[in-house]
Design a protein around this motif. Structure first.
Motif, PDB file in Angstrom:
ATOM      1  N   ARG A 134       0.802  -1.221   0.000  1.00  0.00           N
ATOM      2  CA  ARG A 134       0.000   0.000   0.000  1.00  0.00           C
ATOM      3  C   ARG A 134       0.842   1.281   0.000  1.00  0.00           C
ATOM      4  O   ARG A 134       0.557   2.208  -0.742  1.00  0.00           O
ATOM      5  N   PHE A 135       1.865   1.333   0.842  1.00  0.00           N
ATOM      6  CA  PHE A 135       2.625   2.587   0.931  1.00  0.00           C
ATOM      7  C   PHE A 135       3.446   2.875  -0.321  1.00  0.00           C
ATOM      8  O   PHE A 135       3.880   3.999  -0.534  1.00  0.00           O
ATOM      9  N   LEU A 136       3.632   1.887  -1.180  1.00  0.00           N
ATOM     10  CA  LEU A 136       4.283   2.104  -2.476  1.00  0.00           C
ATOM     11  C   LEU A 136       3.275   2.133  -3.623  1.00  0.00           C
ATOM     12  O   LEU A 136       3.642   2.423  -4.751  1.00  0.00           O
ATOM     13  N   GLU A 137       2.037   1.782  -3.312  1.00  0.00           N
ATOM     14  CA  GLU A 137       0.973   1.712  -4.317  1.00  0.00           C
ATOM     15  C   GLU A 137       1.377   0.827  -5.491  1.00  0.00           C
ATOM     16  O   GLU A 137       1.297   1.232  -6.657  1.00  0.00           O
ATOM     17  N   CYS A 138       1.815  -0.395  -5.157  1.00  0.00           N
ATOM     18  CA  CYS A 138       2.227  -1.315  -6.221  1.00  0.00           C
ATOM     19  C   CYS A 138       1.853  -2.746  -5.862  1.00  0.00           C
ATOM     20  O   CYS A 138       1.600  -3.078  -4.705  1.00  0.00           O
ATOM     21  N   TYR A 139       1.821  -3.566  -6.903  1.00  0.00           N
ATOM     22  CA  TYR A 139       1.489  -4.980  -6.796  1.00  0.00           C
ATOM     23  C   TYR A 139       2.707  -5.790  -7.218  1.00  0.00           C
ATOM     24  O   TYR A 139       3.395  -5.417  -8.168  1.00  0.00           O
ATOM     25  N   VAL A 140       2.953  -6.895  -6.521  1.00  0.00           N
ATOM     26  CA  VAL A 140       4.092  -7.760  -6.810  1.00  0.00           C
ATOM     27  C   VAL A 140       3.573  -9.170  -7.048  1.00  0.00           C
ATOM     28  O   VAL A 140       2.755  -9.678  -6.271  1.00  0.00           O
ATOM     29  N   MET A 141       4.041  -9.785  -8.123  1.00  0.00           N
ATOM     30  CA  MET A 141       3.678 -11.175  -8.390  1.00  0.00           C
ATOM     31  C   MET A 141       4.731 -11.824  -9.280  1.00  0.00           C
ATOM     32  O   MET A 141       5.630 -11.138  -9.787  1.00  0.00           O
ATOM     33  N   GLN A 142       4.623 -13.135  -9.454  1.00  0.00           N
ATOM     34  CA  GLN A 142       5.566 -13.821 -10.336  1.00  0.00           C
ATOM     35  C   GLN A 142       5.351 -13.345 -11.767  1.00  0.00           C
ATOM     36  O   GLN A 142       4.212 -13.289 -12.249  1.00  0.00           O
ATOM     37  N   ALA A 143       6.445 -13.035 -12.422  1.00  0.00           N
ATOM     38  CA  ALA A 143       6.362 -12.474 -13.768  1.00  0.00           C
ATOM     39  C   ALA A 143       5.735 -13.432 -14.767  1.00  0.00           C
ATOM     40  O   ALA A 143       4.944 -13.014 -15.618  1.00  0.00           O
ATOM     41  N   ASP A 144       6.076 -14.715 -14.684  1.00  0.00           N
ATOM     42  CA  ASP A 144       5.522 -15.653 -15.666  1.00  0.00           C
ATOM     43  C   ASP A 144       4.004 -15.764 -15.536  1.00  0.00           C
ATOM     44  O   ASP A 144       3.288 -15.831 -16.533  1.00  0.00           O
ATOM     45  N   ILE A 145       3.503 -15.736 -14.319  1.00  0.00           N
ATOM     46  CA  ILE A 145       2.054 -15.782 -14.108  1.00  0.00           C
ATOM     47  C   ILE A 145       1.414 -14.488 -14.617  1.00  0.00           C
ATOM     48  O   ILE A 145       0.388 -14.510 -15.302  1.00  0.00           O
ATOM     49  N   TRP A 146       2.024 -13.355 -14.298  1.00  0.00           N
ATOM     50  CA  TRP A 146       1.508 -12.053 -14.737  1.00  0.00           C
ATOM     51  C   TRP A 146       1.444 -11.993 -16.265  1.00  0.00           C
ATOM     52  O   TRP A 146       0.444 -11.558 -16.833  1.00  0.00           O
ATOM     53  N   LEU A 147       2.499 -12.459 -16.922  1.00  0.00           N
ATOM     54  CA  LEU A 147       2.545 -12.399 -18.381  1.00  0.00           C
ATOM     55  C   LEU A 147       1.527 -13.312 -19.047  1.00  0.00           C
ATOM     56  O   LEU A 147       1.071 -13.025 -20.157  1.00  0.00           O
ATOM     57  N   THR A 148       1.158 -14.409 -18.394  1.00  0.00           N
ATOM     58  CA  THR A 148       0.210 -15.338 -19.013  1.00  0.00           C
ATOM     59  C   THR A 148      -1.239 -15.095 -18.606  1.00  0.00           C
ATOM     60  O   THR A 148      -2.144 -15.513 -19.328  1.00  0.00           O
ATOM     61  N   THR A 149      -1.471 -14.404 -17.482  1.00  0.00           N
ATOM     62  CA  THR A 149      -2.858 -14.214 -17.033  1.00  0.00           C
ATOM     63  C   THR A 149      -3.399 -12.808 -17.252  1.00  0.00           C
ATOM     64  O   THR A 149      -4.604 -12.629 -17.390  1.00  0.00           O
ATOM     65  N   GLU A 150      -2.527 -11.827 -17.277  1.00  0.00           N
ATOM     66  CA  GLU A 150      -2.982 -10.442 -17.396  1.00  0.00           C
ATOM     67  C   GLU A 150      -2.884  -9.965 -18.846  1.00  0.00           C
ATOM     68  O   GLU A 150      -1.996 -10.380 -19.580  1.00  0.00           O
ATOM     69  N   GLU A 151      -3.800  -9.095 -19.217  1.00  0.00           N
ATOM     70  CA  GLU A 151      -3.772  -8.516 -20.563  1.00  0.00           C
ATOM     71  C   GLU A 151      -3.049  -7.180 -20.488  1.00  0.00           C
ATOM     72  O   GLU A 151      -3.585  -6.201 -19.974  1.00  0.00           O
ATOM     73  N   VAL A 152      -1.823  -7.168 -20.984  1.00  0.00           N
ATOM     74  CA  VAL A 152      -0.964  -5.997 -20.881  1.00  0.00           C
ATOM     75  C   VAL A 152      -0.634  -5.489 -22.270  1.00  0.00           C
ATOM     76  O   VAL A 152      -0.218  -6.261 -23.132  1.00  0.00           O
ATOM     77  N   GLU A 153      -0.818  -4.214 -22.470  1.00  0.00           N
ATOM     78  CA  GLU A 153      -0.486  -3.577 -23.747  1.00  0.00           C
ATOM     79  C   GLU A 153       0.826  -2.836 -23.586  1.00  0.00           C
ATOM     80  O   GLU A 153       0.913  -1.850 -22.863  1.00  0.00           O
ATOM     81  N   PHE A 154       1.869  -3.319 -24.217  1.00  0.00           N
ATOM     82  CA  PHE A 154       3.193  -2.737 -24.058  1.00  0.00           C
ATOM     83  C   PHE A 154       3.497  -1.594 -25.015  1.00  0.00           C
ATOM     84  O   PHE A 154       4.288  -0.721 -24.698  1.00  0.00           O
ATOM     85  N   ILE A 155       2.879  -1.615 -26.192  1.00  0.00           N
ATOM     86  CA  ILE A 155       3.169  -0.581 -27.192  1.00  0.00           C
ATOM     87  C   ILE A 155       1.873  -0.077 -27.807  1.00  0.00           C
ATOM     88  O   ILE A 155       0.825  -0.677 -27.660  1.00  0.00           O
ATOM     89  N   GLY A 156       1.989   1.057 -28.511  1.00  0.00           N
ATOM     90  CA  GLY A 156       0.859   1.604 -29.231  1.00  0.00           C
ATOM     91  C   GLY A 156       0.482   2.978 -28.722  1.00  0.00           C
ATOM     92  O   GLY A 156       1.125   3.543 -27.862  1.00  0.00           O
ATOM     93  N   GLY A 157      -0.602   3.500 -29.238  1.00  0.00           N
ATOM     94  CA  GLY A 157      -1.085   4.818 -28.820  1.00  0.00           C
ATOM     95  C   GLY A 157      -1.810   4.752 -27.497  1.00  0.00           C
ATOM     96  O   GLY A 157      -2.239   3.698 -27.071  1.00  0.00           O
ATOM     97  N   PHE A 158      -1.911   5.890 -26.864  1.00  0.00           N
ATOM     98  CA  PHE A 158      -2.651   5.946 -25.593  1.00  0.00           C
ATOM     99  C   PHE A 158      -4.078   6.331 -25.837  1.00  0.00           C
ATOM    100  O   PHE A 158      -4.465   7.079 -26.627  1.00  0.00           O
TER     101      PHE A 158
END
Length: 158
Positions: A134-158
């Motif tokens: 909470r005090f950093l306002e961030c989430y931590v998890m295993q990268a391989d799980i994050w990459l396979t379960t979350e929909e992340v847009e790395f490039i493109g327009g905003f």
């Protein structure tokens, strides 16, 4: 007769270790996304290009920092030694760099013989296996799980 035992002390080249971490995460990102991630030239020393990894000739949504250290930064020292805890220092640094480049911060880290972890400001939507700091306002998890379960847009327009 005395017997002398000599041990060779293995010196760690921290720059080479950091580069190995960057290549490892680069390859994870390439495999998960199909994008051609590369290491940032001059180790982020260029004023217009910060972080460790990016997709060349694209509008990168994230300023990606990669850390590869001996010990885990995710310990009780996050509370007891906040000025020297690496996770706090790394996260604050990438947040500042990301704001300067109109990007979002993304931190990957690993320590000796560990999996790769990711730190993001976005709450995972498709996994319950994460920590919220909470005090950093961030989430931590295993990268391989994050990459396979979350929909992340790395490039493109905003």
């Amino acid at each position: 007769m005395k017997r002398t035992i000599t041990r060779k002390i293995k010196m760690v080249d921290s720059r080479a270790k950091g580069a190995r971490g960057e290549y490892l995460v680069r390859d994870m990102l390439r495999e998960a996304t199909g994008l051609k991630f590369e290491r940032v030239p001059a180790s982020g020393a260029l004023e217009y290009l910060k972080g460790d990894l990016y997709v060349p000739n694209q509008r990168n949504h994230y300023c990606i920092e990669v850390k590869n250290y001996k010990d885990s930064p995710l310990t009780d020292k996050i509370f007891t030694q906040p000025k020297t805890n690496n996770l706090i220092r790394w996260w604050k640094k990438v947040v500042i760099q990301a704001k300067g480049g109109d990007q979002m911060p993304l931190l990957f880290f690993k320590y000796d013989r560990s999996k790769v972890f990711v730190v993001t400001e976005h709450k995972p939507e498709n996994s319950i296996d994460y920590l919220y700091i909470r005090f950093l306002e961030c989430y931590v998890m295993q990268a391989d799980i994050w990459l396979t379960t979350e929909e992340v847009e790395f490039i493109g327009g905003f």
